[in-house]
Design an enzyme around this catalytic site. Structure first.
Site, PDB file in Angstrom:
ATOM      1  N   ARG A  32       0.798  -1.227   0.000  1.00 22.39           N
ATOM      2  CA  ARG A  32       0.000   0.000   0.000  1.00 22.39           C
ATOM      3  C   ARG A  32       0.827   1.273   0.000  1.00 22.39           C
ATOM      4  O   ARG A  32       0.557   2.212  -0.734  1.00 22.39           O
ATOM      5  CB  ARG A  32      -0.903   0.061   1.239  1.00 22.39           C
ATOM      6  CG  ARG A  32      -2.277  -0.486   1.041  1.00 22.39           C
ATOM      7  CD  ARG A  32      -2.748  -1.048   2.358  1.00 22.39           C
ATOM      8  NE  ARG A  32      -1.812  -2.079   2.781  1.00 22.39           N
ATOM      9  CZ  ARG A  32      -1.913  -3.348   2.418  1.00 22.39           C
ATOM     10  NH1 ARG A  32      -2.924  -3.753   1.732  1.00 22.39           N
ATOM     11  NH2 ARG A  32      -1.006  -4.239   2.774  1.00 22.39           N
ATOM     12  N   LYS A  51      25.424  -3.230  -2.511  1.00 19.14           N
ATOM     13  CA  LYS A  51      26.873  -3.126  -2.761  1.00 19.14           C
ATOM     14  C   LYS A  51      27.564  -2.351  -1.651  1.00 19.14           C
ATOM     15  O   LYS A  51      28.761  -2.110  -1.700  1.00 19.14           O
ATOM     16  CB  LYS A  51      27.123  -2.389  -4.075  1.00 19.14           C
ATOM     17  CG  LYS A  51      26.522  -3.035  -5.299  1.00 19.14           C
ATOM     18  CD  LYS A  51      26.894  -2.184  -6.509  1.00 19.14           C
ATOM     19  CE  LYS A  51      26.232  -2.690  -7.775  1.00 19.14           C
ATOM     20  NZ  LYS A  51      26.420  -1.736  -8.876  1.00 19.14           N
ATOM     21  N   HIS A  64       5.618   6.290  11.184  1.00 20.27           N
ATOM     22  CA  HIS A  64       5.026   6.069   9.856  1.00 20.27           C
ATOM     23  C   HIS A  64       4.027   7.210   9.610  1.00 20.27           C
ATOM     24  O   HIS A  64       2.807   7.005   9.629  1.00 20.27           O
ATOM     25  CB  HIS A  64       4.347   4.701   9.830  1.00 20.27           C
ATOM     26  CG  HIS A  64       3.966   4.207   8.466  1.00 20.27           C
ATOM     27  ND1 HIS A  64       3.916   5.032   7.342  1.00 20.27           N
ATOM     28  CD2 HIS A  64       3.610   2.968   8.034  1.00 20.27           C
ATOM     29  CE1 HIS A  64       3.530   4.305   6.308  1.00 20.27           C
ATOM     30  NE2 HIS A  64       3.347   3.049   6.699  1.00 20.27           N
TER      31      HIS A  64
END
Ligand code: NCD
Length: 306
Positions: free
Chosen positions: A51, A80, A129
């Site tokens: 989402r 990397k 969040h």
């Protein structure tokens, strides 16, 4: 230039404006269809998402802009050994705004120091969040009509659930908010939020273990998934994962107007039979996530549509 790291980066007044804008976008999508023509959003997702990544992308596409990015750390130069700061510096040459999700708390904040374009924290570890919180606020306000005078039950993994942490920070700024914290002892809300946010702000809350005891008094029930990826061993996760299951029988105890929210993905914590209950608002909530991210992109890019 403005970033979004925590819901507190916006004042209550600014938040209300953003939610008003999201409601206007919902009502008049055509008006905004070309607002971001020529603009690019980069989604840098070092952790899985459905989402959050796709709704940021849909938001930018709905505004007439375009998107680029990666959806796992393995497919980026992080594999990397590239640092978050170098990645941010590079990508800000390719895009006008960046949404970043990362398993490490604070990674988007580090990126924001090196980026020359706005960064949106799309979830950092077990910390915050903020765009989910914008989604939650828009859903509660649009369906329930208010963000004041609410009793909110937060249920499940309150320890690792970043959506819960961000939502508490945002809601304590409204009037007459009460929380019922519903979790097993091992997944209680961390002390730094209980003490520094709730106790310090004299915000009323109670902690309970049984969902049945809490349900009858709630305006909003916010269910959460047990955050498997944050557990140190699988045994603990297996013991906790089905601690709460909201089913039709438990919904019989709920007030007629209580809304059930969940940031999703759901695992077992809401039985599928609840989906047909008119109080189940979690799929609508996912839809609101697109409108609010459209409003957020416009706001951070300083674009006004008249
Ligand atoms: C949440 C998250 O990533 O923190 N999901 C989401 O963004 N809607 C909740 C979760 O993963 O359980």
């Amino acid at each position: 230039m403005r970033h979004l790291m925590s819901p507190l980066d916006f004042s209550v007044e600014e938040l209300n404006e953003l939610l008003d804008l999201a409601n206007d976008i919902e009502a008049n999508p055509q008006k905004y269809a070309n607002a971001c023509t020529g603009k690019k959003l980069a989604t840098l997702f070092f952790e899985p998402s459905t989402r959050t990544r796709l709704s940021h992308e849909a938001a930018m596409l709905n505004l007439g802009g375009s998107v680029l990015g990666f959806s796992s750390a393995d497919s980026s130069s992080a594999s990397k050994g590239e640092t978050v700061s170098d990645t941010a510096r590079m990508v800000s040459c390719y895009a006008d705004i960046i949404a970043m999700r990362h398993p490490k708390e604070g990674a988007p904040m580090v990126a924001s120091r090196y980026s020359s374009v706005p960064i949106i924290n799309a979830g950092d570890g077990g910390h915050q969040h903020p765009t989910q919180t914008l989604t939650d606020l828009l859903t509660i306000r649009s369906i329930g009509g208010r963000l004041d005078n609410l009793t909110i039950g937060l249920c499940g993994d309150l320890k690792f659930g970043r959506t819960v942490h961000s939502l508490i920070h945002a809601l304590v700024r409204y009037n007459n908010i009460k929380f019922v914290l519903i979790s097993p002892e091992e997944l209680r809300l961390p002390g730094y939020i209980r003490k520094d946010v709730l106790d310090k702000g004299n915000v009323p809350y109670e902690e309970v273990e049984r969902l049945e005891d809490a349900i009858p008094k709630l305006d909003v029930l916010y269910m959460t998934r047990v955050q498997k990826e944050r557990f140190f061993n699988e045994e603990d996760y297996i013991r906790m994962k089905d601690f709460y299951i909201l089913d039709a029988k438990k919904m019989e105890l709920a007030p007629e107007n209580m809304m059930v929210l969940h940031p999703l993905p759901r695992v077992n914590e809401i039985a599928v039979e609840v989906d047909d209950d008119p109080r189940a608002a979690y799929f609508k909530q996912a839809q609101y996530g697109v409108y609010v991210r459209m409003a957020l992109i416009l706001t951070l890019l300083g674009i006004q549509v008249s």
